[in-house]
Enzyme design. Structure first.
Site, PDB file in Angstrom:
ATOM      1  N   SER A 194      34.595  43.926  38.208  1.00  0.00           N
ATOM      2  CA  SER A 194      35.019  42.978  37.189  1.00  0.00           C
ATOM      3  C   SER A 194      33.818  42.356  36.480  1.00  0.00           C
ATOM      4  O   SER A 194      33.052  43.068  35.829  1.00  0.00           O
ATOM      5  CB  SER A 194      35.922  41.924  37.836  1.00  0.00           C
ATOM      6  OG  SER A 194      36.596  41.157  36.863  1.00  0.00           O
ATOM      7  N   ASP A 289      46.013  46.826  34.982  1.00  0.00           N
ATOM      8  CA  ASP A 289      44.926  45.855  34.825  1.00  0.00           C
ATOM      9  C   ASP A 289      44.729  45.549  33.346  1.00  0.00           C
ATOM     10  O   ASP A 289      44.587  46.471  32.536  1.00  0.00           O
ATOM     11  CB  ASP A 289      43.641  46.443  35.416  1.00  0.00           C
ATOM     12  CG  ASP A 289      42.455  45.479  35.383  1.00  0.00           C
ATOM     13  OD1 ASP A 289      42.581  44.376  34.832  1.00  0.00           O
ATOM     14  OD2 ASP A 289      41.393  45.852  35.921  1.00  0.00           O
ATOM     15  N   HIS A 319      43.974  45.001  39.330  1.00  0.00           N
ATOM     16  CA  HIS A 319      42.620  44.452  39.313  1.00  0.00           C
ATOM     17  C   HIS A 319      42.278  43.853  40.686  1.00  0.00           C
ATOM     18  O   HIS A 319      43.129  43.270  41.346  1.00  0.00           O
ATOM     19  CB  HIS A 319      42.560  43.362  38.242  1.00  0.00           C
ATOM     20  CG  HIS A 319      41.190  42.858  37.950  1.00  0.00           C
ATOM     21  ND1 HIS A 319      40.367  43.445  37.010  1.00  0.00           N
ATOM     22  CD2 HIS A 319      40.488  41.812  38.462  1.00  0.00           C
ATOM     23  CE1 HIS A 319      39.234  42.786  36.959  1.00  0.00           C
ATOM     24  NE2 HIS A 319      39.270  41.792  37.837  1.00  0.00           N
TER      25      HIS A 319
END
Length: 348
Positions: A194, A289, A319
């Site tokens: 991320s 996601d 995610h």
């Protein structure tokens, strides 16, 4: 103390639920979720159901409250510490002050070895070495590498560009001190999930553009790479799939507040002008996601520039999956693939 006991109780309950026969897990999770030609994995759907029941959100309240929430919820999903992996505390000198880091070394790993300089996720606002401890341990053990997990500065106390400055400083330290760390300086990767994937991509770009030492490989796990544009996947998966549209707005507003140019490649590396010469990359996206589409665009940009890249969409996942190693099997399967790609990417 009460919070700690509650977290342990929730973790035990989660283990019991994920250990139930599949028909019972399906009953708790609900009917299969199919969206955009994909079906959500039962493990992911069950985790989302537990998240809803426990009212776990990433962006509610102040950054301090959100950080504590991440700490409290960690035992629910991360699992027992992966062993045997030794750890050593490191202090990285940087222009703006020392950066704490942890070096993970799996037992039996010879020296010099490859190294992953790892940057945790959390929207540049939450997350820490502690929240990603088992993720770092997993990559150390299953990729057969040393892992240097970096405690870079967080927003809003330290807004953009503090984090990418720290990421570059951490790579430079790892390369300069390779012998002291037991590392082969020609086999150092950058990687993260991320926001950590964002910092890894930026570090690779900055070090490549300046000439001199640069990473040998990039491990980019569902990275955020463009803060300037809203894509279709954010509209489709912006609610109900762990990372929400509200979370993303909250994170970026803390990290890059009004007045920051969100097209700056150090914030939005997808917008850099030249991708040639960047290190080979493994890029993983998750089907459910909001960041899926920008990660896949980044892979396409690398490929068009002649950079070797493997793009792997985990079509049935959400995610954050590299942090969910303690529940179900599907999250470990996807993380195992990433570890294998890292091992191959850093092979001498």
């Amino acid at each position: 103390m009460a919070t700690s006991l509650r977290s342990r109780a929730e973790a035990v309950a989660a283990q019991l639920i994920f250990g139930l026969p599949e028909p019972l897990r399906r009953l708790i999770a609900g009917r299969p979720i199919r969206l955009d030609g994909q079906e959500l994995a039962l493990d992911a759907q069950l985790l989302l159901r537990l998240q809803q029941l426990n009212r776990v959100t990433m962006s509610a309240g102040t950054p301090e409250v959100a950080r504590q929430r991440i700490i409290d919820s960690g035992p629910l999903v991360s699992g027992k510490p992966i062993e045997p992996v030794r750890t050593q505390e490191i202090v990285i000198p940087a222009e703006h002050g020392p950066l704490p880091a942890t070096l993970y070394v799996p037992d039996g790993l010879p020296s010099p070895s490859p190294l992953l300089v790892f940057f945790h996720g959390g929207g540049w606002v939450v997350g820490s070495r502690a929240s990603h401890d088992n993720t770092a341990r997993y990559f150390a053990k299953h990729a057969g590498v040393r892992v240097l997990s970096v405690e870079y500065r967080l927003a809003p106390e330290h807004p953009f560009p503090a984090a990418p400055e720290d990421a570059v400083a951490a790579f430079d330290y790892a390369h300069a001190k390779a012998a002291d760390l037991g590392v082969d300086p020609d086999r150092i990767a950058v990687g993260g999930d991320s926001a950590g994937g964002n910092l890894s991509a930026v570090a690779a770009q900055v070090t490549t553009a300046r000439g001199g030492p640069a990473p040998a490989f990039q491990l980019l796990l569902y990275p955020g790479v463009d803060a300037s544009t809203r894509r279709r996947s954010r509209d489709i998966f912006g609610s109900g799939f762990f990372l929400t549209d509200t979370d993303m707005t909250w994170f970026i507003d803390h990290y890059a507040p009004a007045g920051v140019d969100r097209t700056d490649p150090r914030l939005s590396p997808l917008l850099t002008e030249d991708f040639t010469g960047l290190p080979p990359a493994y890029i993983a996206t998750a089907g459910f996601d909001p960041l899926r589409d920008e990660g896949e665009e980044y892979a396409a940009k690398l490929r068009d520039a002649g950079v070797p890249v493997t793009l792997s969409r985990q079509r049935d996942l959400i995610h954050g999956y590299v942090n969910f190693l303690g529940v179900g099997r599907r999250f470990r399967e996807a993380t195992s693939e990433a570890a294998g790609a890292l091992r191959v990417g850093l092979r001498a």
